[in-house]
Write a protein that holds these residues in place. Structure first.
Motif, PDB file in Angstrom:
ATOM      1  N   HIS A   1       0.845  -1.201   0.000  1.00 30.85           N
ATOM      2  CA  HIS A   1       0.000   0.000   0.000  1.00 30.85           C
ATOM      3  C   HIS A   1       0.887   1.260   0.000  1.00 30.85           C
ATOM      4  CE1 HIS A   1      -2.932   2.984   1.194  1.00 30.85           C
ATOM      5  NE2 HIS A   1      -3.890   2.101   1.005  1.00 30.85           N
ATOM      6  N   PRO A   2       0.500   2.266  -0.791  1.00 33.56           N
ATOM      7  CA  PRO A   2       1.316   3.485  -0.872  1.00 33.56           C
ATOM      8  C   PRO A   2       1.559   4.168   0.476  1.00 33.56           C
ATOM      9  CG  PRO A   2      -0.330   3.468  -2.618  1.00 33.56           C
ATOM     10  CD  PRO A   2      -0.644   2.289  -1.729  1.00 33.56           C
TER      11      PRO A   2
ATOM     12  N   GLU B   1       2.814  -1.506 -11.372  1.00 33.27           N
ATOM     13  CA  GLU B   1       4.265  -1.344 -11.318  1.00 33.27           C
ATOM     14  C   GLU B   1       4.950  -2.694 -11.101  1.00 33.27           C
ATOM     15  OE1 GLU B   1       5.210   1.134  -8.015  1.00 33.27           O
ATOM     16  OE2 GLU B   1       7.108   1.796  -8.882  1.00 33.27           O
TER      17      GLU B   1
ATOM     18  N   TRP C   1      -6.443  -3.126  -2.897  1.00 32.75           N
ATOM     19  CA  TRP C   1      -7.896  -3.044  -3.111  1.00 32.75           C
ATOM     20  C   TRP C   1      -8.371  -1.669  -3.579  1.00 32.75           C
ATOM     21  CZ3 TRP C   1     -11.484  -0.011  -0.328  1.00 32.75           C
ATOM     22  CH2 TRP C   1     -10.942   0.714   0.740  1.00 32.75           C
ATOM     23  N   TRP C   2      -7.685  -0.618  -3.221  1.00 32.62           N
ATOM     24  CA  TRP C   2      -8.073   0.763  -3.508  1.00 32.62           C
ATOM     25  C   TRP C   2      -7.838   1.153  -4.969  1.00 32.62           C
ATOM     26  CZ3 TRP C   2      -4.100   3.154  -5.756  1.00 32.62           C
ATOM     27  CH2 TRP C   2      -2.843   2.526  -5.592  1.00 32.62           C
ATOM     28  N   ASP C   3      -7.119   0.330  -5.718  1.00 34.64           N
ATOM     29  CA  ASP C   3      -6.561   0.758  -7.019  1.00 34.64           C
ATOM     30  C   ASP C   3      -7.630   0.716  -8.119  1.00 34.64           C
ATOM     31  OD1 ASP C   3      -5.095   1.091  -9.361  1.00 34.64           O
ATOM     32  OD2 ASP C   3      -3.461  -0.211  -8.723  1.00 34.64           O
ATOM     33  N   PRO C   4      -7.871   1.845  -8.789  1.00 34.98           N
ATOM     34  CA  PRO C   4      -8.877   1.834  -9.855  1.00 34.98           C
ATOM     35  C   PRO C   4      -8.497   0.925 -11.024  1.00 34.98           C
ATOM     36  CG  PRO C   4      -7.719   3.952  -9.787  1.00 34.98           C
ATOM     37  CD  PRO C   4      -7.314   3.185  -8.556  1.00 34.98           C
ATOM     38  N   ARG C   5      -7.235   0.538 -11.121  1.00 33.36           N
ATOM     39  CA  ARG C   5      -6.792  -0.350 -12.199  1.00 33.36           C
ATOM     40  C   ARG C   5      -6.648  -1.798 -11.720  1.00 33.36           C
ATOM     41  NH1 ARG C   5      -4.004   2.497 -16.373  1.00 33.36           N
ATOM     42  NH2 ARG C   5      -2.576   0.753 -16.592  1.00 33.36           N
TER      43      ARG C   5
ATOM     44  N   GLU D   1     -13.697  -5.790  -0.930  1.00 21.44           N
ATOM     45  CA  GLU D   1     -14.543  -6.758  -1.643  1.00 21.44           C
ATOM     46  C   GLU D   1     -13.724  -8.033  -1.883  1.00 21.44           C
ATOM     47  OE1 GLU D   1     -17.615  -4.752  -4.560  1.00 21.44           O
ATOM     48  OE2 GLU D   1     -15.638  -3.884  -4.898  1.00 21.44           O
TER      49      GLU D   1
ATOM     50  N   ARG E   1     -14.809 -10.702  -4.517  1.00 24.45           N
ATOM     51  CA  ARG E   1     -14.637 -10.243  -5.898  1.00 24.45           C
ATOM     52  C   ARG E   1     -13.168 -10.291  -6.315  1.00 24.45           C
ATOM     53  NH1 ARG E   1     -15.891  -4.137  -8.030  1.00 24.45           N
ATOM     54  NH2 ARG E   1     -15.452  -4.526 -10.241  1.00 24.45           N
TER      55      ARG E   1
ATOM     56  N   TRP F   1      -9.605  -4.172   5.422  1.00 23.65           N
ATOM     57  CA  TRP F   1      -9.314  -2.765   5.693  1.00 23.65           C
ATOM     58  C   TRP F   1     -10.344  -2.245   6.689  1.00 23.65           C
ATOM     59  CZ3 TRP F   1      -5.416   0.511   4.033  1.00 23.65           C
ATOM     60  CH2 TRP F   1      -5.603   1.874   4.248  1.00 23.65           C
TER      61      TRP F   1
ATOM     62  N   VAL G   1     -13.828  -3.312   4.708  1.00 20.27           N
ATOM     63  CA  VAL G   1     -14.571  -2.872   3.523  1.00 20.27           C
ATOM     64  C   VAL G   1     -14.013  -3.397   2.190  1.00 20.27           C
ATOM     65  CG1 VAL G   1     -15.406  -0.794   4.681  1.00 20.27           C
ATOM     66  CG2 VAL G   1     -13.243  -0.706   3.394  1.00 20.27           C
TER      67      VAL G   1
ATOM     68  N   VAL H   1       4.432   0.171  -5.220  1.00 17.93           N
ATOM     69  CA  VAL H   1       3.186   0.414  -4.499  1.00 17.93           C
ATOM     70  C   VAL H   1       1.918   0.145  -5.316  1.00 17.93           C
ATOM     71  CG1 VAL H   1       4.168   2.049  -2.832  1.00 17.93           C
ATOM     72  CG2 VAL H   1       3.366   2.878  -5.060  1.00 17.93           C
ATOM     73  N   THR H   2       2.073  -0.307  -6.547  1.00 18.81           N
ATOM     74  CA  THR H   2       0.890  -0.694  -7.316  1.00 18.81           C
ATOM     75  C   THR H   2       1.160  -2.023  -8.025  1.00 18.81           C
ATOM     76  OG1 THR H   2       1.502   0.386  -9.416  1.00 18.81           O
ATOM     77  CG2 THR H   2       0.309   1.739  -7.803  1.00 18.81           C
TER      78      THR H   2
END
Lengths: 273, 273
Positions: free
Chosen positions: B145-146, B160, B183-187, B227, B230, B207, B225, B156-157
């Motif tokens: 996580h960043p 990457e 989990w937070w990553d839009p990609r 998912e 998924r 989280w 929270v 951090v992603t």
């Protein structure tokens, strides 16, 4: 080479001295020779928006942006309507304060529904935009650090903010680049270049090591590990030459006098931003 | 639909019960009917790697991965040499423990030099790879996580990590997908699909809202929270069908008995992972 900064580029984001009322913050700016301020709505509300606008003008200041609209996701229709109404008021307040930039902190997901939050954010911006256009106010999506996703914003990367902004014709929807929120991103520099003229604001603070407070533990510029000069150079190369807001959200600074903190802000801005 | 999990897929990442020694953790796993464990090197070192391997086998367990190699960036040549030597030992330990997956926590930047850290990480993996290949060990880059960038990892992603892994021929370099970190990553979902057969491990935790400890405040699956169902479905659709490590790094859990925590792990794994 990045040009040396002048204090004329500095906007004091009010949360940096949250211990002060808006009138006190205005006076502190004026005493320090600053000419730009970034107020928060709760501080504006405490004196009334018309009076706030009068005080700011009377002190020879202007407003870089109003913080904040947003918080779009809601659990039900009543929540969405309340958010819409509040965002319309935020637009009106920005216009009264004489700024054309409303910062959008987009809001956290409801529970686990991250996709739903992102869809509600897009829909909320779509609903707000005509009102913003009617008031000459641009909407500036601010991606926040992913560690704040569940309290502040489901929009956590500049890439995602750019994706959202590009759904709309420039220049009415853009982005805020806040160095504190985006510095970690391996795609940072390409996304800054991509944002280009959509950059409606640039914010600075520093990342302390260790970071002891996840929400209120930012450092003054130069005290942490962010390559601030490099990020500013990229933002400027993308075409942004407006005010730079110093937004150092730090609990400890709020224990000190506003004038002391503002003096530190000015020194750190010139030395390290 | 995501298939219901069986306990046979569960690997107990040892840090979840950091209050236990490796022998104690092995016994706790055996008592709970678990068959897979993910040990940490400092716990292995406390009993010796050969003895650790013997104890694990004797209890009918196998090792999903060894945590951890990495920490590549260093300020000078001596630091780089020390990191290389330690990483070579980590490879050897993984082989002795009978796992072909060494998790790489890549290490933080030295000071502000984030690009330099990323370059040192790539170079470090290049130097380590022949030794790993000689021992039949795959290197699994784990993006963190960043918010942990300055303590744990400049990577951090997942995007990457995929970029890095793709510099090398599959399957010797891959990635770990840890739901808590990504989990937070839009990609996220496109990067999981992209990783495909390079996914060498899947880790779960949850989280918590609020997150009160930035490094040691993870929740048990189902209490936060993320998912998780998924994300697991996406990881499985990408081709991963190996062990799922439960890595709940939580200070409070370390105050309880190992057996109690393992009982909670099993229940949460079946109900929410």
């Amino acid at each position: 080479m990045t040009a040396r900064l002048e204090l004329s580029r500095l906007s004091l984001n009010q949360i940096t001295i949250d211990q002060c009322s808006l009138p006190e913050a205005i006076e502190a700016c004026a005493r320090a020779g600053l000419t730009v301020i970034g107020p928060w709505r709760h501080k504006v509300a405490a004196v009334g928006v018309e009076e706030a606008a009068r005080l700011i003008r009377a002190a020879g200041l202007r407003v870089s942006s109003l913080c904040r609209g947003g918080f779009f996701p809601a659990a039900d229709a009543a929540g969405l309507r309340a958010a819409d109404a509040d965002n319309r008021r935020a637009v009106e307040e920005a216009a009264i304060l004489g700024t054309d930039v409303l910062v959008l902190v987009c809001g956290p997901p409801v529970g686990r529904d991250l996709d739903g939050a992102r869809a509600q954010i897009l829909a909320g911006i779509e609903r707000l935009l005509p009102h913003a256009e009617a008031h000459g106010v641009r909407l500036a999506i601010e991606p926040l650090h992913p560690m704040m996703i569940s309290e502040r914003s489901a929009i956590v990367t500049l890439g995602e903010a750019n994706d959202l902004a590009e759904r709309f014709d420039a220049p009415r929807v853009g982005v805020v680049v806040d160095a504190y929120h985006v510095w970690w991103d391996p795609r940072l520099y390409e996304e800054i270049a991509r944002a280009g003229r959509r950059i409606l604001g640039y914010h600075v603070a520093d990342w302390l090591v260790p970071t002891t407070d996840r929400l209120q533990g930012r450092g003054m510029m130069g005290t942490g590990v962010i390559e601030l000069r490099r990020i500013r150079a990229a933002v400027e190369a993308a075409g942004y030459d407006g005010p730079i807001e110093v937004e150092v959200i730090n609990r400890d600074a709020w224990e000190r006098s506003g004038d002391d903190v503002v003096a530190d802000v000015c020194e750190a801005f010139l030395a390290a931003a």
